[in-house]
Design a protein around this motif. Sequence first.
Motif, PDB file in Angstrom:
ATOM      1  N   TYR A  21       0.832  -1.206   0.000  1.00 21.50           N
ATOM      2  CA  TYR A  21       0.000   0.000   0.000  1.00 21.50           C
ATOM      3  C   TYR A  21       0.869   1.260   0.000  1.00 21.50           C
ATOM      4  CZ  TYR A  21      -3.157   3.656   1.586  1.00 21.50           C
ATOM      5  OH  TYR A  21      -3.855   4.828   1.707  1.00 21.50           O
ATOM      6  N   TYR A  22       1.819   1.328   0.919  1.00 23.02           N
ATOM      7  CA  TYR A  22       2.651   2.529   1.028  1.00 23.02           C
ATOM      8  C   TYR A  22       3.658   2.643  -0.115  1.00 23.02           C
ATOM      9  CZ  TYR A  22       0.595   3.566   5.494  1.00 23.02           C
ATOM     10  OH  TYR A  22      -0.308   3.885   6.482  1.00 23.02           O
ATOM     11  N   ASN A  23       4.362   1.571  -0.407  1.00 22.55           N
ATOM     12  CA  ASN A  23       5.420   1.635  -1.415  1.00 22.55           C
ATOM     13  C   ASN A  23       4.893   1.708  -2.841  1.00 22.55           C
ATOM     14  OD1 ASN A  23       8.367   1.058  -0.204  1.00 22.55           O
ATOM     15  ND2 ASN A  23       6.808   0.078   1.066  1.00 22.55           N
ATOM     16  N   GLU A  24       3.802   1.046  -3.118  1.00 28.02           N
ATOM     17  CA  GLU A  24       3.299   0.984  -4.492  1.00 28.02           C
ATOM     18  C   GLU A  24       2.184   1.988  -4.774  1.00 28.02           C
ATOM     19  OE1 GLU A  24       2.347  -3.127  -5.321  1.00 28.02           O
ATOM     20  OE2 GLU A  24       4.358  -3.777  -4.685  1.00 28.02           O
ATOM     21  N   LYS A  25       1.494   2.452  -3.754  1.00 31.05           N
ATOM     22  CA  LYS A  25       0.367   3.353  -3.983  1.00 31.05           C
ATOM     23  C   LYS A  25       0.546   4.724  -3.324  1.00 31.05           C
ATOM     24  CE  LYS A  25      -4.640   3.783  -3.339  1.00 31.05           C
ATOM     25  NZ  LYS A  25      -4.860   4.480  -4.580  1.00 31.05           N
ATOM     26  N   MET A  26       0.764   4.736  -2.030  1.00 25.87           N
ATOM     27  CA  MET A  26       0.725   5.987  -1.274  1.00 25.87           C
ATOM     28  C   MET A  26       1.892   6.925  -1.576  1.00 25.87           C
ATOM     29  SD  MET A  26      -0.710   8.076   0.731  1.00 25.87           S
ATOM     30  CE  MET A  26      -2.139   7.087   1.103  1.00 25.87           C
ATOM     31  N   TRP A  27       3.124   6.443  -1.503  1.00 29.48           N
ATOM     32  CA  TRP A  27       4.265   7.345  -1.575  1.00 29.48           C
ATOM     33  C   TRP A  27       4.695   7.712  -2.987  1.00 29.48           C
ATOM     34  CZ3 TRP A  27       7.255   3.564   1.981  1.00 29.48           C
ATOM     35  CH2 TRP A  27       6.802   3.697   3.299  1.00 29.48           C
ATOM     36  N   ASN A  28       4.775   6.724  -3.877  1.00 31.53           N
ATOM     37  CA  ASN A  28       5.415   6.935  -5.174  1.00 31.53           C
ATOM     38  C   ASN A  28       4.716   8.025  -5.982  1.00 31.53           C
ATOM     39  OD1 ASN A  28       7.457   6.408  -7.019  1.00 31.53           O
ATOM     40  ND2 ASN A  28       6.201   4.994  -8.169  1.00 31.53           N
ATOM     41  N   SER A  29       5.520   8.962  -6.460  1.00 26.89           N
ATOM     42  CA  SER A  29       5.061  10.084  -7.282  1.00 26.89           C
ATOM     43  C   SER A  29       4.151  11.047  -6.520  1.00 26.89           C
ATOM     44  CB  SER A  29       4.347   9.594  -8.549  1.00 26.89           C
ATOM     45  OG  SER A  29       5.223   8.810  -9.320  1.00 26.89           O
ATOM     46  N   ARG A  30       4.032  10.864  -5.221  1.00 29.81           N
ATOM     47  CA  ARG A  30       3.316  11.823  -4.373  1.00 29.81           C
ATOM     48  C   ARG A  30       4.321  12.478  -3.423  1.00 29.81           C
ATOM     49  NH1 ARG A  30      -0.675   7.605  -4.456  1.00 29.81           N
ATOM     50  NH2 ARG A  30      -2.666   8.382  -5.226  1.00 29.81           N
ATOM     51  N   TYR A  31       4.888  11.657  -2.565  1.00 33.94           N
ATOM     52  CA  TYR A  31       5.802  12.145  -1.545  1.00 33.94           C
ATOM     53  C   TYR A  31       7.248  11.737  -1.804  1.00 33.94           C
ATOM     54  CZ  TYR A  31       1.374  12.599   0.888  1.00 33.94           C
ATOM     55  OH  TYR A  31       0.087  12.926   1.229  1.00 33.94           O
ATOM     56  N   SER A  32       7.428  10.767  -2.689  1.00 34.02           N
ATOM     57  CA  SER A  32       8.772  10.226  -2.897  1.00 34.02           C
ATOM     58  C   SER A  32       8.881   9.604  -4.280  1.00 34.02           C
ATOM     59  CB  SER A  32       9.075   9.158  -1.845  1.00 34.02           C
ATOM     60  OG  SER A  32       8.270   8.014  -2.079  1.00 34.02           O
ATOM     61  N   ARG A  33      10.089   9.186  -4.546  1.00 39.39           N
ATOM     62  CA  ARG A  33      10.346   8.393  -5.737  1.00 39.39           C
ATOM     63  C   ARG A  33      10.715   7.002  -5.247  1.00 39.39           C
ATOM     64  NH1 ARG A  33      15.347   9.026  -9.305  1.00 39.39           N
ATOM     65  NH2 ARG A  33      15.818  10.573  -7.725  1.00 39.39           N
ATOM     66  N   CYS A  34       9.835   6.037  -5.479  1.00 40.96           N
ATOM     67  CA  CYS A  34      10.088   4.656  -5.086  1.00 40.96           C
ATOM     68  C   CYS A  34      10.808   3.976  -6.242  1.00 40.96           C
ATOM     69  CB  CYS A  34       8.792   3.939  -4.743  1.00 40.96           C
ATOM     70  SG  CYS A  34       7.959   4.649  -3.294  1.00 40.96           S
ATOM     71  N   VAL A  35      11.968   3.413  -5.944  1.00 38.64           N
ATOM     72  CA  VAL A  35      12.815   2.834  -6.980  1.00 38.64           C
ATOM     73  C   VAL A  35      13.169   1.392  -6.625  1.00 38.64           C
ATOM     74  CG1 VAL A  35      13.789   5.100  -7.596  1.00 38.64           C
ATOM     75  CG2 VAL A  35      14.967   3.670  -5.907  1.00 38.64           C
ATOM     76  N   SER A  36      13.607   0.650  -7.623  1.00 40.90           N
ATOM     77  CA  SER A  36      14.060  -0.714  -7.367  1.00 40.90           C
ATOM     78  C   SER A  36      15.339  -0.657  -6.534  1.00 40.90           C
ATOM     79  CB  SER A  36      14.321  -1.447  -8.680  1.00 40.90           C
ATOM     80  OG  SER A  36      15.497  -0.948  -9.296  1.00 40.90           O
ATOM     81  N   PHE A  37      15.679  -1.778  -5.938  1.00 46.64           N
ATOM     82  CA  PHE A  37      16.909  -1.838  -5.151  1.00 46.64           C
ATOM     83  C   PHE A  37      18.121  -1.543  -6.035  1.00 46.64           C
ATOM     84  CE2 PHE A  37      20.502  -4.155  -3.314  1.00 46.64           C
ATOM     85  CZ  PHE A  37      20.585  -3.497  -2.099  1.00 46.64           C
ATOM     86  N   ASP A  38      18.151  -2.107  -7.233  1.00 49.46           N
ATOM     87  CA  ASP A  38      19.270  -1.865  -8.145  1.00 49.46           C
ATOM     88  C   ASP A  38      19.372  -0.393  -8.529  1.00 49.46           C
ATOM     89  OD1 ASP A  38      20.046  -4.529  -8.075  1.00 49.46           O
ATOM     90  OD2 ASP A  38      18.945  -5.066  -9.901  1.00 49.46           O
ATOM     91  N   GLN A  39      18.238   0.247  -8.780  1.00 52.73           N
ATOM     92  CA  GLN A  39      18.263   1.679  -9.094  1.00 52.73           C
ATOM     93  C   GLN A  39      18.824   2.485  -7.924  1.00 52.73           C
ATOM     94  OE1 GLN A  39      14.039   1.829 -10.141  1.00 52.73           O
ATOM     95  NE2 GLN A  39      14.609   2.734 -12.113  1.00 52.73           N
ATOM     96  N   ALA A  40      18.437   2.104  -6.711  1.00 53.89           N
ATOM     97  CA  ALA A  40      18.943   2.793  -5.526  1.00 53.89           C
ATOM     98  C   ALA A  40      20.469   2.658  -5.429  1.00 53.89           C
ATOM     99  CB  ALA A  40      18.285   2.247  -4.268  1.00 53.89           C
ATOM    100  N   CYS A  41      20.964   1.469  -5.663  1.00 56.11           N
ATOM    101  CA  CYS A  41      22.420   1.255  -5.618  1.00 56.11           C
ATOM    102  C   CYS A  41      23.119   2.092  -6.674  1.00 56.11           C
ATOM    103  CB  CYS A  41      22.738  -0.228  -5.816  1.00 56.11           C
ATOM    104  SG  CYS A  41      22.222  -1.267  -4.433  1.00 56.11           S
ATOM    105  N   ASP A  42      22.532   2.185  -7.855  1.00 58.47           N
ATOM    106  CA  ASP A  42      23.125   2.968  -8.936  1.00 58.47           C
ATOM    107  C   ASP A  42      23.145   4.462  -8.619  1.00 58.47           C
ATOM    108  OD1 ASP A  42      23.548   0.662 -10.417  1.00 58.47           O
ATOM    109  OD2 ASP A  42      21.795   0.949 -11.701  1.00 58.47           O
ATOM    110  N   MET A  43      22.268   4.909  -7.752  1.00 55.67           N
ATOM    111  CA  MET A  43      22.205   6.337  -7.401  1.00 55.67           C
ATOM    112  C   MET A  43      23.427   6.761  -6.576  1.00 55.67           C
ATOM    113  SD  MET A  43      18.173   6.776  -6.590  1.00 55.67           S
ATOM    114  CE  MET A  43      18.147   8.573  -6.588  1.00 55.67           C
ATOM    115  N   PHE A  44      24.069   5.813  -5.920  1.00 48.25           N
ATOM    116  CA  PHE A  44      25.262   6.139  -5.126  1.00 48.25           C
ATOM    117  C   PHE A  44      26.446   6.324  -6.053  1.00 48.25           C
ATOM    118  CE2 PHE A  44      23.660   3.771  -1.092  1.00 48.25           C
ATOM    119  CZ  PHE A  44      22.870   4.835  -0.759  1.00 48.25           C
TER     120      PHE A  44
END
Length: 170
Positions: free
Chosen positions: A147-170
């Motif tokens: 509910y929170y990760n797929e509906k509530m937060w993404n594109s509203r309060y945050s950018r929810c990304v895959s784990f691999d995308q998160a690692c690439d951001m570093f």
Amino acid sequence: MVLLVVDTQDMIVTNELFQYETFVNNIKQLIHLARTKGIEIIYVRHDDGFELTKGVKGFEIFEQFAPMNEEKIFDKHVNSAFRDTGLLEYLRSKNEDTIMITGLQTDYCIDATIKCGFEHGFEIVVPAYCNTTVDNEYMTAEQSYKYYNEKMWNSRYSRCVSFDQACDMF
């Protein structure tokens, strides 16, 4: 960017968490990668003054995520990591604008921290399976997570990304 590790304390990092093994492995990898890449890691501990409080067994940060001596720890008394902790002032003093948020619990402190961080103007990044929770009286832990990760937060309060995308951001 900073990596914020919220409420990963011994008392509440338990096998009852949704996707426990994945959560632990992902956080360990993010911490290692952040340290390797020179990304600041900031820890937040919840101190409710009762069960989860300084001096009580289980208050300290989960051993597998343990901070190094120079890494900052902020203690909080409410769900948001920003309320009366000094975290907001610290991030502003460092001119940080992006926070990658991980930790516990999806439906309590992670939700409050994401929404408050958004309200304070930060870009919030939420890596997949780097927050989790337990069942509650209304939803299973899996339902809360989705509910929170797929509906509530993404594109509203945050950018929810895959784990691999998160690692690439570093």
